[in-house]
Design a protein around this motif. Sequence first.
Motif: not given
Length: 438
Positions: A256-280
């Motif tokens: 729960h604590a890990v997914i909550d952190a991923v959710r909180q950092q969602g924008y930064a995490i998503w921004s780092q992924l290249a388009p092909a990686e986002r599709r994966r």
Amino acid sequence: MNPLVIIGGGASGAITALNLRKLLPKAPPILVIEPRKQLGLGLAYSTQCLEHRINVPASKMSAVRLDPTDFARWLAEHDDGALAEAEDRYPSRALFGHYLADRLAPYVLEGTVVHVRDRVEHVEGSGPFTLTTARGDQIVAARVVIATSHPAPALPAFLAQSPRVIENPWADKALEAIGADERVAIIGTGLSMADVIATLSARGHRAPVLAFSRRGLRSRGHASAPSSPFGVYGAERATRLLAQIRENIAQSGDWHAVIDAVRQQGYAIWSQLAPAERRRVVRHLRPFWDVHRFRIAPQIEATLNAQIAENRLEILAARLEGVAPDGTLMLRERGGKRRHWVADRVINTTGPDHRGLLQKTSFLQDLAQAGLIAPDPSGLGVHTDHDYRAVGQKSLFIIGPLARGTFGELMGFPEITAHAELGAASIVRTLTGEGFIQ
Ligand SMILES: Cc1cc2nc3c(=O)[nH]c(=O)nc-3n(C[C@H](O)[C@H](O)[C@H](O)COP(=O)(O)OP(=O)(O)OC[C@H]3O[C@@H](n4cnc5c(N)ncnc54)[C@H](O)[C@@H]3O)c2cc1C
């Protein structure tokens, strides 16, 4: 001067309007075109079934980004006090809708936010735009914000004509005709399935229910005790991100604590992924993300568990291959085994058909044909820039889940609140820079 018009007055459109008003108290009225009776409710919070509950604790469901207790305070003022005492309760979504409409009501009453109760069918022009509504009215808009969110779910073609099928369980009175002894099959095993079970249970349904999806994954419950978000995430590759998540779950022992952190950092995490990686991520990880991130309210989880224990509800990993005229569903279980199940009713809870978005919505189709909008490369909505505009467009803004391809996780209310508030600020900056407002 032609007005700024928001198309869609669910949570995304309403919170955008609310913040535009706060930032521009003296600007001309903002029009929100929304067919529902009240602004703010949208699909999620217009349900009248009191068994349908918010799936995020009330203490995190605020319409004001920097004031997380706004809803809890509203509850204290409007409820008998019992709910407000417990910060972590999960009241009905209808009550939450009432809160959202209430927060917008002063602006609607004073006429600075105008609710046009209609649906936009067509859009012409590229700024100004001419919007044609379902009633045949034409509205000219200087700037348009699209906040229409999720497209309707899609059904397999062989089911579309079947009289047994309930295509949209959210349609008014959609489940009322189901008899207590009718066998029900549900396509989908997520939160919408859980809502359907809650409604059927409240209506005294007794016959067997089979819910199935390709993986048969159920939405997980909330932690028994609150915990703080754990870990820092970010990688260029989806596999590395997954490894970080696994490592942190192993280290903390608390997903729960890990997914909550991923959710909180969602924008930064998503921004780092290249388009092909986002599709994966969308293709391989999203089903698992959805069931861990979208958690089920404890009351509804208890209903589901009780029905499974009584053998009235079965949840299966299977895909539907066909339906016989007598209602027999031809299923292929995940391991390959065939299974037949006779259903009097089949309910579709497969979730929004994001891939069909631009084809299904007539005004979006107009904009796509005019070359003003395009699908996001990750298949998650409309291609949007970081100034909340359709890519390459000056006068067309996208707010809410349709902008997910650019901003990452944007389905839950807490993310929508932050996104719409920051989006409204960005719109104001853009309009000021263009001299549209002083
Ligand atoms: C059933 C359900 C329950 C949910 N429960 C929760 C929860 O408990 N907690 C949580 O955090 N998140 C929840 N969510 C997530 C939800 O997506 C967000 O909380 C939020 O409500 C999304 O709002 P929205 O305005 O983006 O979309 P919507 O609510 O879909 O609003 C879009 C609006 O656009 C209007 N519209 C569409 N087409 C047109 C048109 N052509 N012209 C004019 N208007 C149009 C529609 O009438 C609709 O009101 C839930 C979602 C669903 C579907």
